[in-house]
Design an enzyme around this catalytic site. Structure first.
Site, PDB file in Angstrom:
ATOM      1  N   ARG A   1      20.090 148.375 -12.722  1.00 16.68           N
ATOM      2  CA  ARG A   1      21.271 147.657 -13.190  1.00 16.68           C
ATOM      3  C   ARG A   1      20.914 146.896 -14.463  1.00 16.68           C
ATOM      4  O   ARG A   1      19.767 146.858 -14.868  1.00 16.68           O
ATOM      5  CB  ARG A   1      21.812 146.739 -12.093  1.00 16.68           C
ATOM      6  CG  ARG A   1      20.719 145.960 -11.345  1.00 16.68           C
ATOM      7  CD  ARG A   1      21.175 144.621 -10.938  1.00 16.68           C
ATOM      8  NE  ARG A   1      21.616 143.878 -12.102  1.00 16.68           N
ATOM      9  CZ  ARG A   1      20.813 143.299 -12.976  1.00 16.68           C
ATOM     10  NH1 ARG A   1      19.494 143.376 -12.844  1.00 16.68           N
ATOM     11  NH2 ARG A   1      21.300 142.655 -14.026  1.00 16.68           N
TER      12      ARG A   1
ATOM     13  N   ARG B   1      29.280 153.536 -13.885  1.00 21.04           N
ATOM     14  CA  ARG B   1      29.663 152.119 -14.047  1.00 21.04           C
ATOM     15  C   ARG B   1      30.672 152.063 -15.189  1.00 21.04           C
ATOM     16  O   ARG B   1      30.299 152.171 -16.353  1.00 21.04           O
ATOM     17  CB  ARG B   1      28.444 151.230 -14.369  1.00 21.04           C
ATOM     18  CG  ARG B   1      27.347 151.268 -13.375  1.00 21.04           C
ATOM     19  CD  ARG B   1      27.171 150.155 -12.380  1.00 21.04           C
ATOM     20  NE  ARG B   1      27.825 148.920 -12.381  1.00 21.04           N
ATOM     21  CZ  ARG B   1      27.204 147.727 -12.409  1.00 21.04           C
ATOM     22  NH1 ARG B   1      25.911 147.648 -12.520  1.00 21.04           N
ATOM     23  NH2 ARG B   1      27.892 146.608 -12.314  1.00 21.04           N
TER      24      ARG B   1
ATOM     25  N   CYS C   1      23.805 135.492 -14.570  1.00 23.20           N
ATOM     26  CA  CYS C   1      23.455 136.864 -14.188  1.00 23.20           C
ATOM     27  C   CYS C   1      22.016 137.167 -14.604  1.00 23.20           C
ATOM     28  O   CYS C   1      21.185 136.267 -14.699  1.00 23.20           O
ATOM     29  CB  CYS C   1      24.443 137.880 -14.751  1.00 23.20           C
ATOM     30  SG  CYS C   1      24.301 139.492 -13.919  1.00 23.20           S
TER      31      CYS C   1
ATOM     32  N   ASP D   1      27.800 143.455 -21.387  1.00 24.49           N
ATOM     33  CA  ASP D   1      27.911 144.872 -21.023  1.00 24.49           C
ATOM     34  C   ASP D   1      28.670 145.627 -22.097  1.00 24.49           C
ATOM     35  O   ASP D   1      28.375 146.782 -22.395  1.00 24.49           O
ATOM     36  CB  ASP D   1      28.596 145.033 -19.674  1.00 24.49           C
ATOM     37  CG  ASP D   1      27.608 144.749 -18.557  1.00 24.49           C
ATOM     38  OD1 ASP D   1      27.323 143.562 -18.324  1.00 24.49           O
ATOM     39  OD2 ASP D   1      27.069 145.712 -17.988  1.00 24.49           O
TER      40      ASP D   1
ATOM     41  N   ASN E   1      31.091 140.527 -19.793  1.00 29.17           N
ATOM     42  CA  ASN E   1      29.804 140.343 -19.103  1.00 29.17           C
ATOM     43  C   ASN E   1      30.100 139.974 -17.649  1.00 29.17           C
ATOM     44  O   ASN E   1      31.272 139.885 -17.246  1.00 29.17           O
ATOM     45  CB  ASN E   1      28.982 139.257 -19.807  1.00 29.17           C
ATOM     46  CG  ASN E   1      27.542 139.197 -19.303  1.00 29.17           C
ATOM     47  OD1 ASN E   1      26.862 140.231 -19.235  1.00 29.17           O
ATOM     48  ND2 ASN E   1      27.065 138.026 -18.945  1.00 29.17           N
ATOM     49  N   LYS E   2      29.060 139.762 -16.878  1.00 28.70           N
ATOM     50  CA  LYS E   2      29.185 139.469 -15.440  1.00 28.70           C
ATOM     51  C   LYS E   2      30.260 138.422 -15.159  1.00 28.70           C
ATOM     52  O   LYS E   2      30.371 137.431 -15.876  1.00 28.70           O
ATOM     53  CB  LYS E   2      27.823 138.982 -14.944  1.00 28.70           C
ATOM     54  CG  LYS E   2      27.735 138.616 -13.479  1.00 28.70           C
ATOM     55  CD  LYS E   2      28.138 139.732 -12.549  1.00 28.70           C
ATOM     56  CE  LYS E   2      27.412 141.027 -12.847  1.00 28.70           C
ATOM     57  NZ  LYS E   2      27.916 142.167 -12.043  1.00 28.70           N
TER      58      LYS E   2
END
Ligand code: RUB
Length: 310
Positions: free
Chosen positions: A26, A68, A132, A200, A210-211
């Site tokens: 991940r 993903r 994260c 991301d 992002n997270k």
């Protein structure tokens, strides 16, 4: 594995896809390299003629990109590794091998450069907060610690608690680190000097995906006048996304949040990323330089041109 040495075993596309789906592998950069490694190994080991390999690579690319949906790093990396499929000239197999190896090497080098550039922004002793688990953020914080007394808060990052990975990695790199639950972030923010997070996907206007929870960190940082830095390689930029609204947000299983037996009859919503608007982002640290969010698309284009000329 994408990050392993020369004696590693062949990484099949099915294995790579499962590793990414189950989050054994991940983090946007790492999963991009993992997917590209699988494409590389497919090209290296496929026994068939070029036409059969070509079809197989196209199928593999589709399968890997679907694993993903939010991480554009994955899509950009897979497109780069399979770009030779569009050309009719030359040795396609060799070109895919070269493109994959170059992507993996460039991706590792980008994290190093980002760590150096980002560390310069943490220009004194103080507290940094991260959310994260991002290789780029950990790199920046660890590098900054080499020059200053830097201490870190790591948000736990519900539901999968990637903050524990961050805390362990920072400890390993000799950064004093304090774990907090996500909902404590606003309470500690007055003591924080900088926020550094990864990404991301970054939209063309500089919105950062992002997270989930990152946008709350950004709001809290803004409220307290704390600089909010995003550390991300340029292959996370999605020029086709005008804003964060154009990026699909991945939703994962309810059981990641709660065991269904503990909440019978309760609906669970588990989006795993969120969008931080560009106006909350102080600077984006890329391997092509430290830029304002509005300039990130140009920085990505510069990096692409440079790598084509190399
Ligand atoms: C990881 C996450 C990270 C980015 C950037 O989410 O949101 O901040 O991927 O990481 P998940 P990196 O755990 O769901 O993959 O800097 O390592 O690419």
């Amino acid at each position: 594995m994408a990050d392993a040495g020369p004696l590693r075993t062949v990484l099949t596309v099915g294995r790579a896809a499962r590793d990414i789906e189950t989050m054994k592998v991940r983090g946007a950069g790492r999963l991009a390299r993992h997917a590209v490694q699988a494409l590389h190994d497919l090209a290296a080991t496929h026994p068939g003629p070029d036409r059969a390999l070509q079809a197989e690579l196209r199928r593999a690319a589709k399968r890997l990109v679907a694993t993903r949906p939010t991480a554009v790093s994955l899509r950009n990396a897979v497109e780069e590794a399979t770009s030779p499929l569009a050309s009719r000239n030359g040795d396609m197999r060799a070109a895919v091998l070269t493109a994959s190896q170059r992507f993996i090497a460039r991706s590792h080098a980008a994290v190093e450069t980002i760590s150096l550039l980002g560390a310069r922004l943490l220009d004194g002793d103080g507290w940094v907060l991260t959310h994260c688990n991002s290789a780029c953020s950990v790199g920046v914080i660890a590098k900054a610690r080499e020059g200053h007394d830097i201490r870190a808060f790591a948000c736990e990052t519900r539901p999968r608690r990637q903050g524990l990975l961050t805390a362990a990695q920072l400890r390993q790199r000799r950064v004093p680190v304090t774990l907090i639950v996500d909902s404590a972030m606003n309470l500690v923010m007055p003591d924080v000097d900088w926020v550094v997070v990864g990404a991301d996907t970054i939209a063309a206007n500089g919105d950062v995906v992002n997270k989930v929870g990152t946008s709350l960190v950004a709001l809290s940082a803004k409220q307290h006048g704390v600089p909010f830095y995003v550390a991300a390689e340029t292959y996370k930029v999605a020029p086709w996304a005008r804003s964060g609204r154009d990026v699909r947000i991945e939703q994962r299983a309810a059981r990641e949040v709660v065991d269904p037996r503990d909440a019978p009859g309760v609906g669970v919503y588990n989006p795993v990323f969120d969008v931080t608007p560009a106006r909350l982002v102080t600077r984006i640290v890329t391997e092509a330089g430290v830029v304002r969010p509005s300039a990130v698309r140009a920085a990505a284009a510069r990096a692409r041109d440079r790598s084509r000329r190399a």
